[in-house]
Design an enzyme around this catalytic site. Sequence first.
Site, PDB file in Angstrom:
ATOM      1  N   GLY A 166       0.453  -1.717   0.514  1.00 48.67           N
ATOM      2  CA  GLY A 166       0.157  -0.013  -0.135  1.00 48.67           C
ATOM      3  C   GLY A 166       0.648   0.723  -0.010  1.00 48.67           C
ATOM      4  O   GLY A 166       1.904   1.675   0.748  1.00 48.67           O
ATOM      5  N   ASP A 167       0.299   2.285  -0.620  1.00 49.90           N
ATOM      6  CA  ASP A 167       0.899   3.556  -0.724  1.00 49.90           C
ATOM      7  C   ASP A 167       0.908   4.471   0.889  1.00 49.90           C
ATOM      8  O   ASP A 167       0.128   3.672   1.283  1.00 49.90           O
ATOM      9  CB  ASP A 167       0.238   4.151  -1.426  1.00 49.90           C
ATOM     10  CG  ASP A 167       1.640   5.386  -2.220  1.00 49.90           C
ATOM     11  OD1 ASP A 167       2.650   5.802  -1.205  1.00 49.90           O
ATOM     12  OD2 ASP A 167       1.763   6.294  -2.484  1.00 49.90           O
ATOM     13  N   ALA A 168       1.667   4.922   1.533  1.00 51.26           N
ATOM     14  CA  ALA A 168       1.440   5.461   2.641  1.00 51.26           C
ATOM     15  C   ALA A 168      -0.101   6.214   3.061  1.00 51.26           C
ATOM     16  O   ALA A 168      -0.229   7.282   2.427  1.00 51.26           O
ATOM     17  CB  ALA A 168       2.764   6.547   3.035  1.00 51.26           C
TER      18      ALA A 168
END
Length: 545
Positions: free
Chosen positions: A234-236
């Site tokens: 996942g992206d941050a």
Amino acid sequence: MTDRTTPPIRDRVEDLLTRLTVPEKIGLLHQWQAPVPRLGLPGFRTGTEALHGVAWLGPATVFPQTVGLASTWNPDLVRAVGDAVGDEVRAKHHADPQRVGLNVWAPVVNPLRDPRWGRNEEGWSEDPWLTGRLATAYAQGLRGGHPERLRTAPTVKHFLGYNNETDRATTSSDLPPRVLHEYELPAFRAPLAADAAVAAMASYNLVDGVPAHLSPLIDGELRRWAPGEVLVVGDAGAVSNIAGVQGHLPDHVEGFAAALRAGIDSFTEDDADSEPTRRHLTEALNRGLITESDLDRAVRRVLTLRLRLGDLDPPHTDPYAGTGPEVVDCPAHRDLARTAARQSIVLLRNRGLLPLSPGLRIAVLGPLADAVHTDWYSGTLPYATSTVQGLAQRLPELTSDPGTDRITLRVGDRYVGCTDEAEGGPLTIGVDPASFDVFDWGRDTVALRAVGNGRHVGVDDDGALVNDRSGPGGWVVRETFQFDPLPTAACCCATWPPTATSPSTSTAGCGSTATTGPAPASASTWSPTVPRGPPSWPPPPTSRW
């Protein structure tokens, strides 16, 4: 070398899965994976930035930005750059294995469909075929040429339809089937199908109204191209957006459960604090939103990646064990960076001036003549050579000027001043004027550089104007301003963000009109602008392709 006596990776993964407890499995699903000492599992971290060199980890060889590497039209050179970056990642990992992970978040393969994105320097081309070809070459360099071991684990990003920053977590990219299959997906397919990239990152936006982290395309398209397992990270903070700003599900427990079921294997949430992620997934299991088989599927991908990196093997079996700190910014990498920079230059027109004849007097003009800029994903520069400095080493006579306007700012009968000290400080209002050079970035956006100390003016966290910045940059740019002349030729500087009630608003007028406190509604302002997209370009709620 590798140890031929160890069982195949698949058998080792399945063995570990049978011995891990449920809490231990959940602990492996965060960016900062918890160690399991009883099974010999050390801690592991995903996400070392290596877009065009090792970033955020101190001095490293910094190669041209990705769009510059693409301008070389040279896949062999791009692969050599990936080789060099992969070596430097390994070297930094050996020096600090807890802080420097071997899962690298590069290359970016989003086609550069819109010049207004503001992050086009991260990508390769507007053409998906060229993007796929060059991204594959870079990823092949990063991963290394060993038949069994990965030097690093390259991650393609951002999946999918990601090309705007303003409201990026709440806009939807609606992709007609032809655009999806002929334009968007091919750029991701090439490096994964070649087993050059072994991981992918989901994007912040929605795709056809569905959060990208829940997209059926993750399993339906992305994973079916690769010859082996693909880890999806996942992206941050993006999984928290599902029940947060996206309002797609009622709470984080459901959001995290849905992401796991959709194929997210590693949750990049809350920095190094894995406790919220572990809590949400544990509660999702208790509610029956996920099963242990859902956990096993994600953990299997995590462990497969780690075993391919040799993370769980004895040091003597590591073919990259000899990669030491001496490779970081080594002479060979400097030469390669210079070669890449030369080949990245695009000559638009030559009216007989080049090559330069001996004895010519040369003037290099403009604000970029004696400047070296970095981006978010640049490493710490071991050295910097501007255009002027480089030419001065070759030419006997050279003149340079930035060609900027030099101004002073006045508020009524007082002047804007600032310290000349190297570290800078707050701008002041008084009798002694300071001079500022004005850099025009286009679209009525400018930057101000104090002449006294050569530092740019920006806005600090408290809303004060300060001259302590090396230039426009940072995660959020607070060093650029918009200028709209008043009928009275006055202007004012407003703090970041400009508000109608903030008592800390600093103003600096030039002309006969003075302003103090918040700028009046009729006043034009110098106001800092947000990066990653022109201020006059707020995208609509849906980005149509």
